[in-house]
Design a protein around this motif. Structure first.
Motif, PDB file in Angstrom:
ATOM      1  N   TRP A  13       2.536  -3.317   2.817  1.00 24.30           N
ATOM      2  CA  TRP A  13       3.537  -2.278   2.379  1.00 24.30           C
ATOM      3  C   TRP A  13       4.860  -2.514   2.940  1.00 24.30           C
ATOM      4  N   TRP A  20      10.690  -0.212  -2.985  1.00 27.68           N
ATOM      5  CA  TRP A  20      10.470   1.239  -3.219  1.00 27.68           C
ATOM      6  C   TRP A  20      11.739   1.892  -2.993  1.00 27.68           C
ATOM      7  N   ALA A  54       1.100   8.793   4.799  1.00 23.52           N
ATOM      8  CA  ALA A  54       1.359   7.652   3.646  1.00 23.52           C
ATOM      9  C   ALA A  54       2.813   7.810   2.857  1.00 23.52           C
ATOM     10  N   ALA A  55       3.740   8.405   3.500  1.00 18.40           N
ATOM     11  CA  ALA A  55       4.766   9.179   2.744  1.00 18.40           C
ATOM     12  C   ALA A  55       5.751   8.135   2.051  1.00 18.40           C
ATOM     13  N   ASP A  77       4.234   7.128   8.011  1.00 18.81           N
ATOM     14  CA  ASP A  77       3.452   6.092   7.185  1.00 18.81           C
ATOM     15  C   ASP A  77       3.135   5.042   8.188  1.00 18.81           C
ATOM     16  N   LEU A  78       2.122   4.261   7.604  1.00 15.37           N
ATOM     17  CA  LEU A  78       1.568   2.902   8.501  1.00 15.37           C
ATOM     18  C   LEU A  78       2.578   1.923   8.681  1.00 15.37           C
ATOM     19  N   ASP A 104      -0.513   5.681  11.779  1.00 13.79           N
ATOM     20  CA  ASP A 104      -1.977   5.294  10.987  1.00 13.79           C
ATOM     21  C   ASP A 104      -2.631   6.637  10.702  1.00 13.79           C
ATOM     22  N   ALA A 105      -2.604   7.080   9.375  1.00 13.67           N
ATOM     23  CA  ALA A 105      -3.484   8.249   9.154  1.00 13.67           C
ATOM     24  C   ALA A 105      -4.930   8.303   9.314  1.00 13.67           C
ATOM     25  N   GLN A 106      -5.434   7.118   9.610  1.00 14.85           N
ATOM     26  CA  GLN A 106      -6.912   7.048   9.976  1.00 14.85           C
ATOM     27  C   GLN A 106      -6.924   7.386  11.527  1.00 14.85           C
ATOM     28  N   ARG A 121       0.378  11.901  -0.962  1.00 14.06           N
ATOM     29  CA  ARG A 121       0.443  11.377  -2.383  1.00 14.06           C
ATOM     30  C   ARG A 121       0.072   9.924  -2.154  1.00 14.06           C
TER      31      ARG A 121
HETATM   32  C1  SAM Z   1       1.632   3.948  -3.046  1.00 15.68           C
HETATM   33  S1  SAM Z   1       2.561   4.219  -1.884  1.00 15.68           S
HETATM   34  C2  SAM Z   1       2.782   5.999  -1.769  1.00 15.68           C
HETATM   35  C3  SAM Z   1       4.088   6.329  -1.094  1.00 15.68           C
HETATM   36  C4  SAM Z   1       4.410   7.855  -1.380  1.00 15.68           C
HETATM   37  N1  SAM Z   1       3.433   8.837  -0.968  1.00 15.68           N
HETATM   38  C5  SAM Z   1       4.718   8.052  -2.784  1.00 15.68           C
HETATM   39  O1  SAM Z   1       4.077   8.998  -3.330  1.00 15.68           O
HETATM   40  O2  SAM Z   1       5.897   7.933  -3.201  1.00 15.68           O
HETATM   41  C6  SAM Z   1       1.317   4.148  -0.340  1.00 15.68           C
HETATM   42  C7  SAM Z   1       1.664   4.383   1.076  1.00 15.68           C
HETATM   43  O3  SAM Z   1       0.625   4.483   1.849  1.00 15.68           O
HETATM   44  C8  SAM Z   1       0.777   3.864   3.018  1.00 15.68           C
HETATM   45  N2  SAM Z   1      -0.319   3.439   3.668  1.00 15.68           N
HETATM   46  C9  SAM Z   1      -1.534   2.883   3.501  1.00 15.68           C
HETATM   47  N3  SAM Z   1      -2.461   2.871   4.530  1.00 15.68           N
HETATM   48  C10 SAM Z   1      -1.871   3.940   5.477  1.00 15.68           C
HETATM   49  C11 SAM Z   1      -2.558   4.283   6.462  1.00 15.68           C
HETATM   50  N4  SAM Z   1      -3.677   3.905   6.893  1.00 15.68           N
HETATM   51  N5  SAM Z   1      -1.791   5.281   7.343  1.00 15.68           N
HETATM   52  C12 SAM Z   1      -0.686   5.883   6.786  1.00 15.68           C
HETATM   53  N6  SAM Z   1      -0.093   4.982   5.868  1.00 15.68           N
HETATM   54  C13 SAM Z   1      -0.690   4.232   5.114  1.00 15.68           C
HETATM   55  C14 SAM Z   1       1.494   2.581   2.496  1.00 15.68           C
HETATM   56  O4  SAM Z   1       2.295   1.833   3.776  1.00 15.68           O
HETATM   57  C15 SAM Z   1       2.450   2.974   1.419  1.00 15.68           C
HETATM   58  O5  SAM Z   1       3.778   3.437   1.868  1.00 15.68           O
END
Ligand code: SAM
Length: 282
Positions: A13, A20, A54-55, A77-78, A104-106, A121
């Motif tokens: 990402w 993006w 994951a913004a 966001d990660l 990290d959202a986990q 989202r």
């Molecule tokens: C498909 S994009 C969606 C971005 C935004 N939420 C949107 O809807 O426009 C997925 C996002 O999830 C983030 N992501 C993936 N794994 C993550 C985690 N473990 N913790 C936080 N963010 C994460 C990625 O870095 C990426 O920015």
């Protein structure tokens, strides 16, 4: 949870963040039905403390932030590069009540019961351990707080992802979704699996419904740029040997023919949109 797998997701990402940011307006316009559903179900109140995980470039959270009336958004966001994109986007939109953080959202480094609502989202299906993240969402929410999320439904309803994914699976570049958990765009398509994860995260109530949108592209090149620069499949496609990538592109172009009209390419898409609430204090 595998830290290697999470590091891989972060690197992937990071590599998509600039695209993006460049495509922020068109991405957000195409996905309007999804974020409108999410904002409608957030139950925005004055002074609300809102967390977005994951913004990405942050637009869904910013839509809410404008209405928080004395409240505050933490946009996370990660990927550090995505957080920088969100910071720039927030400044561009004149958002003054947001903070930004790599998270990290986990495994959230945030106190228990510190937010009234969480937004996510298109995030959970991409995580190596979505259950850990759902549990973290429940933990950081106040009693009676809500998580509002969107993930994509099944392959038939999301050709933008299933057309390339099927080819990559047939050619052995992607694991088949038969056993085990493999993060991916359609990994939480199965409603039963999704509801089971939410149940195991111990939310008190859950409501999930399908919401549709349409991805439109001016031509085959436009779709190809979207696939490579914006989707979770992009980093894999970029690493294919040149000859394989050319064959892959030709196979996709052929399959897109049935979605093409003089106006361009239209690919319908569907999400599970959900709202989960934590138990209220009795
Ligand atoms: C498909 S994009 C969606 C971005 C935004 N939420 C949107 O809807 O426009 C997925 C996002 O999830 C983030 N992501 C993936 N794994 C993550 C985690 N473990 N913790 C936080 N963010 C994460 C990625 O870095 C990426 O920015």
């Amino acid at each position: 949870m595998s830290t290697d797998a999470t590091a891989r997701v972060r690197d992937e990402w990071n590599s998509q963040a600039a695209s993006w940011f460049r495509q922020r307006e068109s991405l957000f316009a195409a996905s309007r039905p999804i974020h409108e559903w999410m904002i409608d179900h957030l139950d925005i109140r004055p002074g609300m403390r809102l967390l977005e995980i994951a913004a990405g470039p942050g637009d869904t959270g910013f839509l809410a932030a404008e209405r928080l009336d004395g409240g505050r958004l933490l946009s996370t966001d990660l990927s550090p590069s995505m957080v920088e994109s969100a910071r720039k986007r927030g400044a561009e939109l004149g958002i003054t009540n947001a903070d930004y953080r790599v998270l990290d959202a986990q495994t959230m480094d945030l106190p228990d019961a510190s937010f009234d609502a969480v937004l996510c989202r298109w995030g959970f299906m991409l995580m190596p351990d979505p259950l850990a993240s759902l549990r973290e969402c429940r933990r950081v929410l106040v009693p009676g707080g809500r998580l509002v999320f969107a993930v994509f439904t099944g392959p038939e309803e999301n050709p933008f992802a299933s057309l390339p994914a099927r080819i990559l699976m047939e050619w052995g570049f992607l694991p088949k979704p038969t056993e085990g958990w493999h993060p991916g765009i359609l990994a939480l398509a199965d409603r039963t699996r999704l509801l089971s994860l939410i149940d195991r995260a111990e939310f008190a109530t859950v409501h999930v419904e399908p919401v549709s949108m349409v991805w439109t592209f001016s031509d085959l090149d436009d779709y190809w740029a979207f696939l490579v620069d914006l989707t979770a499949l992009g980093p894999l496609v970029r690493t294919l040997p040149a000859e394989t990538r050319d064959r892959f592109r030709a196979a996709i172009d052929e399959q897109l023919a049935r979605f093409t009209s003089p106006a361009g390419i239209a690919l319908s898409s569907r999400c599970w949109c959900g709202v989960c609430r934590t138990a209220s204090v009795s």
